[in-house]
Design a protein around this motif. Structure first.
Motif, mmCIF file in Angstrom:
data_model
loop_
_atom_site.group_PDB
_atom_site.id
_atom_site.type_symbol
_atom_site.label_atom_id
_atom_site.label_comp_id
_atom_site.label_asym_id
_atom_site.label_seq_id
_atom_site.Cartn_x
_atom_site.Cartn_y
_atom_site.Cartn_z
ATOM 1 N N HIS A 1 29.997 27.593 31.705
ATOM 2 C CA HIS A 1 30.352 28.615 30.725
ATOM 3 C C HIS A 1 31.301 29.610 31.375
ATOM 4 N N LEU A 2 32.512 29.695 30.860
ATOM 5 C CA LEU A 2 33.539 30.559 31.441
ATOM 6 C C LEU A 2 33.370 32.006 30.997
ATOM 7 N N TYR A 3 33.676 32.935 31.911
ATOM 8 C CA TYR A 3 33.831 34.332 31.530
ATOM 9 C C TYR A 3 35.163 34.475 30.799
ATOM 10 N N ALA A 4 35.137 35.081 29.619
ATOM 11 C CA ALA A 4 36.347 35.162 28.803
ATOM 12 C C ALA A 4 37.406 36.054 29.430
ATOM 13 N N GLY A 5 36.994 37.027 30.243
ATOM 14 C CA GLY A 5 37.949 37.999 30.770
ATOM 15 C C GLY A 5 38.753 37.534 31.962
ATOM 16 N N LEU A 6 38.548 36.313 32.442
ATOM 17 C CA LEU A 6 39.327 35.809 33.564
ATOM 18 C C LEU A 6 40.722 35.393 33.085
ATOM 19 N N SER A 7 41.647 35.317 34.024
ATOM 20 C CA SER A 7 43.024 34.963 33.671
ATOM 21 C C SER A 7 43.124 33.479 33.331
ATOM 22 N N ALA A 8 44.234 33.121 32.683
ATOM 23 C CA ALA A 8 44.464 31.717 32.344
ATOM 24 C C ALA A 8 44.561 30.860 33.598
ATOM 25 N N ASP A 9 45.143 31.409 34.667
ATOM 26 C CA ASP A 9 45.259 30.656 35.918
ATOM 27 C C ASP A 9 43.881 30.326 36.480
ATOM 28 N N VAL A 10 42.973 31.315 36.465
ATOM 29 C CA VAL A 10 41.622 31.073 36.982
ATOM 30 C C VAL A 10 40.878 30.084 36.080
ATOM 31 N N HIS A 11 41.001 30.262 34.766
ATOM 32 C CA HIS A 11 40.381 29.305 33.843
ATOM 33 C C HIS A 11 40.871 27.882 34.128
ATOM 34 N N ALA A 12 42.163 27.727 34.319
ATOM 35 C CA ALA A 12 42.723 26.391 34.560
ATOM 36 C C ALA A 12 42.195 25.816 35.872
ATOM 37 N N ASP A 13 42.119 26.659 36.914
ATOM 38 C CA ASP A 13 41.584 26.191 38.200
ATOM 39 C C ASP A 13 40.148 25.704 38.058
ATOM 40 N N ILE A 14 39.340 26.457 37.303
ATOM 41 C CA ILE A 14 37.933 26.082 37.126
ATOM 42 C C ILE A 14 37.821 24.773 36.350
ATOM 43 N N LEU A 15 38.593 24.640 35.288
ATOM 44 C CA LEU A 15 38.553 23.408 34.493
ATOM 45 C C LEU A 15 38.886 22.190 35.346
ATOM 46 N N ARG A 16 39.873 22.338 36.232
ATOM 47 C CA ARG A 16 40.226 21.224 37.127
ATOM 48 C C ARG A 16 39.101 20.964 38.121
ATOM 49 N N ASP A 17 38.576 22.045 38.703
ATOM 50 C CA ASP A 17 37.548 21.909 39.741
ATOM 51 C C ASP A 17 36.346 21.118 39.250
ATOM 52 N N VAL A 18 35.867 21.436 38.059
ATOM 53 C CA VAL A 18 34.607 20.833 37.583
ATOM 54 C C VAL A 18 34.841 19.583 36.748
#
Length: 523
Positions: free
Chosen positions: A88-105
């Motif tokens: 579950h992502l924190y909505a307040g993170l940047s798009a770059d961080v969201h993209a990194d997490i999506l790739r990581d997991v």
């Protein structure tokens, strides 16, 4: 299928069984919507079948980017029922961080609510995602995946076309249940893995008499999600707010007769300071749990005087699970020494305080808090070297500096990374914040280390004054010198109207540190 798989019941199945006992009972409240236990249960089964029809299956990762909606809870349970790892992502993170997490997991499906449709479309362009699903069409959402006006199909509509009959769970005990990321305030977020076996019956024990009506006013991606699970598991009701606003929280407590809620300390202070607090009926509160970051004994005493003996401090970590609890009975304004602690070690948890060489230290001596329990994480997602650094022989190195006194109370004095190394020793930021917060004209403070021109750390304090206060730098420095000595005296103090908070509600020291490091503007 082995016998263990046949007999294992995940926490999701336990919650669904609890919902089945009283199908007409009010399970979720969101704005004007009131969702019964039967309706929530049916939505979970329908969503699980819809996800399965979209190719989602056991062992894959489902990522949520969604607010505090009934559909968010249903989607989380549906993915868990299939044996998926939920991130579950924190909505307040940047798009770059969201993209990194999506790739990581290695996200198989990204589930978003309509408010985050644009971010989802952006992420779909950055990261190869097999499925993007929307929780409700919203305005202008497309019917089909890949259409220009929407990132993917509506999972709620797909669920409505599926059977709502009982669907046996697919999870195995050692399957990854949750992948929780650190907030990203100290660098790239780390993915923390816990299993379905660890998650069974997890959460606070609210066994006292009376119906639980819990208020989720912080993100379900954090502790509010655990509170919601515990509440529904025990047949209670969860009232969902879209976010924290002190006035709205007070109104909800009175209107919905809220018995339980969770807040981070900065939000607790805002609630206590709100001009409507003395005109609001908060008598329904039985447990106001707080935690997640350091708290001020002076502010806690003020909260106890306002709300009564209902405060309950929870000290834990995503990596460690729960560690200790300071019960309502220990929140005694006449005993400030207890308010400085994180309470007593929880049943089933072992705590050791160790020095840099890994040696156990006696009661009262400062060292790193190390924890062993059944809720300690299995490791960081695909980072074996980092896992080996913090997890040894079942003991987790928390990174928190503290001590355990002779009565068994845990006190946290700093994070290893926040501890400031100065000439002559170490400055523990929590201790300095306690001194600053004890001043009658100070509402809140944050202390951090900022490198000077010679790359030596200097002590920097950010202070929020009380309304109408005029306390200045020199007065606060004098208080610090008297109470803690010259070593603790801040090299600089700045005054702000409010501390910036992370998406989880903690003071954003990463942002404050970057601001403090910026060169002063030219005159």
């Amino acid at each position: 299928m082995d016998d263990t798989a046949e007999t294992f019941h995940s926490h999701v199945e336990e919650i669904l069984e609890a919902l089945a006992k009283e199908p007409d009972h009010e399970a979720l409240v969101h704005h004007d919507r009131r969702v019964s236990a039967g309706e929530l249960r049916a939505l979970v089964y329908g969503m699980a079948r819809a996800l399965r029809s979209q190719g989602v299956s056991r062992g894959q990762t489902v990522t949520l980017l969604s607010g505090n909606l009934p559909e968010t809870i249903a989607a989380r349970y549906a993915a868990g029922l299939l044996g998926c790892a939920v991130n579950h992502l924190y909505a307040g993170l940047s798009a770059d961080v969201h993209a990194d997490i999506l790739r990581d997991v290695e996200t198989r499906a990204l589930i978003v609510d309509p408010a985050h449709r644009e971010r989802a479309a952006d992420l779909a362009r950055r990261v190869p995602l097999e499925r993007v699903l929307v929780l409700g069409a919203g305005e202008g959402a497309g019917e089909g995946e890949g259409e220009a006006d929407g990132p993917g199909p509506d999972l709620v509509r797909l669920a409505a076309e599926e059977s709502t009959e009982v669907l046996p769970g697919s999870a195995r005990p050692q399957d990854i249940c949750t992948i929780r990321h650190t907030g990203g305030t100290t660098g790239h977020p780390k993915a923390i893995c816990t299993t379905f076996e660890q998650w069974v019956s997890i959460g606070p024990d609210w066994s006292e008499e009376g119906q639980v009506r819990a208020l989720a006013c912080t993100t379900l991606a954090h502790a509010a999600g655990l509170m919601a699970d515990s509440t529904l598991h025990r047949g209670g009701t969860v009232v969902l707010l879209d976010g924290f606003e002190a006035g709205a929280v007070l109104a909800a407590i009175e209107r919905e007769r809220i018995s339980h809620t969770f807040l981070l300390p900065p939000l607790l202070y805002q609630l206590t300071d709100h001009p409507e607090v003395d005109r609001t009926d908060t008598s329904s509160l039985r447990m106001l749990t707080y935690g997640g970051c350091a708290s001020s004994p002076a502010r806690l005493a003020a909260a106890v005087r306002r709300f009564g003996p209902v405060l309950n401090q929870f000290y834990g970590q995503n990596e460690a699970g729960g560690i200790s609890i300071l019960s309502p009975q220990d929140h005694d304004p006449r005993r400030p020494e207890l308010l400085r602690t994180a309470g007593k070690i929880m049943e089933g948890v072992e705590v050791a305080v160790r020095d840099a060489d890994g040696r156990d230290l006696p009661a009262g001596e400062h060292g790193e808090i190390c924890v062993r329990s059944r809720h300690v994480m299995k490791g960081y997602w695909k980072q074996p070297e980092l896992t080996a650094e913090v997890l040894r022989d079942g003991w987790l190195r928390t990174g928190d500096i503290g001590f355990v006194d002779r009565d068994g109370y845990v006190t946290i004095v700093d994070r290893l990374k926040d501890m400031i190394v100065v000439v002559g020793g170490h400055v523990y930021t929590v201790e300095l914040e306690d001194v600053l917060n004890s001043h009658p004209q100070v509402l809140q403070s944050a202390v951090l280390g900022v490198p000077d021109a010679n790359l030596m750390e200097r002590v920097h304090a950010v202070v929020v004054r009380a309304p109408g206060a005029d306390v200045g730098e020199e007065e606060l420095r004098a208080v610090v010198r008297e109470r803690k000595g010259a070593m603790y005296e801040p090299a600089s103090i700045v005054f702000v109207d409010a501390l910036p908070l992370t998406d989880a509600g903690k003071p954003d020291k990463k942002l404050l540190r970057s601001r403090a490091a910026e060169p002063a503007p030219s005159p």
